[in-house]
Write a protein that holds these residues in place. Structure first.
Motif, short mmCIF file in Angstrom:
data_model
loop_
_atom_site.label_atom_id
_atom_site.label_comp_id
_atom_site.label_asym_id
_atom_site.label_seq_id
_atom_site.Cartn_x
_atom_site.Cartn_y
_atom_site.Cartn_z
N ILE A 1 0.84 -1.18 -0.12
CA ILE A 1 -0.06 0.14 -0.01
C ILE A 1 0.86 1.31 0.00
O ILE A 1 1.59 1.56 1.06
N LYS A 2 0.86 1.98 -1.30
CA LYS A 2 1.71 3.18 -1.15
C LYS A 2 0.83 4.32 -0.41
O LYS A 2 0.39 5.25 -1.42
N SER A 3 0.76 4.40 0.78
CA SER A 3 0.12 5.46 1.52
C SER A 3 0.99 6.37 2.31
O SER A 3 2.06 5.84 2.81
N LYS A 4 0.79 7.55 2.56
CA LYS A 4 1.31 8.28 3.04
C LYS A 4 0.76 8.76 4.53
O LYS A 4 -0.39 8.43 4.55
N GLY A 5 1.50 9.29 5.59
CA GLY A 5 0.86 9.71 6.65
C GLY A 5 1.72 9.00 7.75
O GLY A 5 2.79 8.49 7.68
N THR A 6 1.17 8.98 9.00
CA THR A 6 1.73 8.42 9.92
C THR A 6 1.51 6.88 9.78
O THR A 6 0.82 6.37 9.37
N LYS A 7 2.29 6.08 10.90
CA LYS A 7 2.36 4.74 10.97
C LYS A 7 0.66 4.25 11.31
O LYS A 7 0.35 3.23 10.67
N LYS A 8 0.12 4.90 12.35
CA LYS A 8 -1.32 4.59 12.55
C LYS A 8 -2.27 4.77 11.38
O LYS A 8 -3.25 3.85 11.00
N ASP A 9 -2.01 5.56 10.64
CA ASP A 9 -2.88 6.01 9.10
C ASP A 9 -2.66 4.86 8.25
O ASP A 9 -3.42 4.47 7.55
N ILE A 10 -1.45 4.44 8.24
CA ILE A 10 -1.08 3.37 7.31
C ILE A 10 -1.56 2.28 7.54
O ILE A 10 -2.20 1.22 6.90
N ALA A 11 -1.61 1.95 9.03
CA ALA A 11 -2.16 0.82 9.57
C ALA A 11 -3.63 0.67 9.41
O ALA A 11 -4.32 -0.33 9.25
N LEU A 12 -4.34 1.79 9.45
CA LEU A 12 -5.88 2.07 9.07
C LEU A 12 -6.06 1.70 7.61
O LEU A 12 -6.97 0.87 7.23
N ALA A 13 -5.27 1.95 6.69
CA ALA A 13 -5.32 1.75 5.45
C ALA A 13 -5.02 0.08 5.01
O ALA A 13 -5.59 -0.49 4.29
N VAL A 14 -4.07 -0.48 5.95
CA VAL A 14 -3.92 -2.07 5.63
C VAL A 14 -5.08 -2.68 6.25
O VAL A 14 -5.73 -3.58 5.37
N GLY A 15 -5.82 -2.27 7.35
CA GLY A 15 -6.99 -2.75 7.60
C GLY A 15 -8.14 -2.63 6.68
O GLY A 15 -8.84 -3.66 6.41
N LYS A 16 -8.22 -1.64 5.96
CA LYS A 16 -9.09 -1.29 5.03
C LYS A 16 -9.12 -2.21 3.67
O LYS A 16 -10.01 -2.70 3.30
N GLU A 17 -7.69 -2.18 3.36
CA GLU A 17 -7.52 -3.10 2.14
C GLU A 17 -7.64 -4.67 2.32
O GLU A 17 -8.23 -5.25 1.70
N LEU A 18 -7.35 -5.03 3.74
CA LEU A 18 -7.51 -6.48 3.94
C LEU A 18 -9.20 -6.70 3.89
O LEU A 18 -9.43 -7.78 3.47
N GLY A 19 -9.86 -5.74 4.56
CA GLY A 19 -11.36 -5.81 4.44
C GLY A 19 -11.83 -6.06 3.19
O GLY A 19 -12.77 -6.71 2.82
N THR A 20 -11.50 -5.29 2.15
CA THR A 20 -11.99 -5.23 0.80
C THR A 20 -11.47 -6.62 0.15
O THR A 20 -12.31 -7.16 -0.57
N LYS A 21 -10.37 -7.12 0.40
CA LYS A 21 -9.92 -8.34 -0.35
C LYS A 21 -10.52 -9.53 0.40
O LYS A 21 -11.07 -10.54 -0.38
N ALA A 22 -11.05 -9.35 1.64
CA ALA A 22 -11.80 -10.28 2.17
C ALA A 22 -13.13 -10.60 1.71
O ALA A 22 -13.75 -11.43 1.45
N LYS A 23 -13.71 -9.28 1.36
CA LYS A 23 -15.07 -9.20 0.80
C LYS A 23 -15.15 -9.81 -0.64
O LYS A 23 -16.06 -10.36 -1.04
N GLU A 24 -14.02 -9.56 -1.10
CA GLU A 24 -13.98 -10.21 -2.52
C GLU A 24 -13.75 -11.69 -2.53
O GLU A 24 -14.47 -12.20 -3.44
N ALA A 25 -13.20 -12.19 -1.55
CA ALA A 25 -13.04 -13.59 -1.40
C ALA A 25 -14.28 -14.15 -0.73
O ALA A 25 -14.38 -15.40 -0.58
#
Length: 117
Positions: A61-85
């Motif tokens: 994930i090529k996201s900018k911001g704090t580590k916490k913001d990036i972790a939030l983006a990781v969770g969202k990405e995992l959630g969308t991949k899970a929904k697709e699966a």
């Protein structure tokens, strides 16, 4: 014993205690989180066959911001991949870490993407 080795050993003991109680299945996989000082990784695991169903990390994930913001983006990405699966419900495995900061941000991001805990 070295202070860092003792710290890692204690985390592994906590992680073993958590994973003894939390088991993932094909219908309800285990959302595992691993973090280090630079990166955060998360994956959905089916423990009955020992296979990773979906995974993501902050390197992909090529996201900018704090580590916490990036972790939030990781969770969202995992959630969308899970929904697709076709996965809607998971059990959360914090990996021996406190449910605080980046670990909690991954869980919040997954909830925002529609996963139920």
């Amino acid at each position: 014993m070295n202070k860092n080795k003792e710290k890692i050993r204690k985390r592994k003991v906590r992680h073993n205690r958590v994973t003894a109680r939390v088991q993932g299945t094909a219908d309800v996989p285990r959302l595992n989180v691993f973090r280090n000082n630079q990166h955060i990784y998360s994956q959905l695991i089916d423990d009955t066959i020992g296979k990773t169903l979906v995974s993501t990390d902050d390197i992909r994930i090529k996201s900018k911001g704090t580590k916490k913001d990036i972790a939030l983006a990781v969770g969202k990405e995992l959630g969308t991949k899970a929904k697709e699966a076709g996965i809607e419900k998971v059990v959360f495995d914090r990996g021996g870490y406190k449910y605080h900061g980046r670990v909690a941000a991954v869980a919040a991001g997954a909830r925002e993407a529609g996963l139920k805990f």
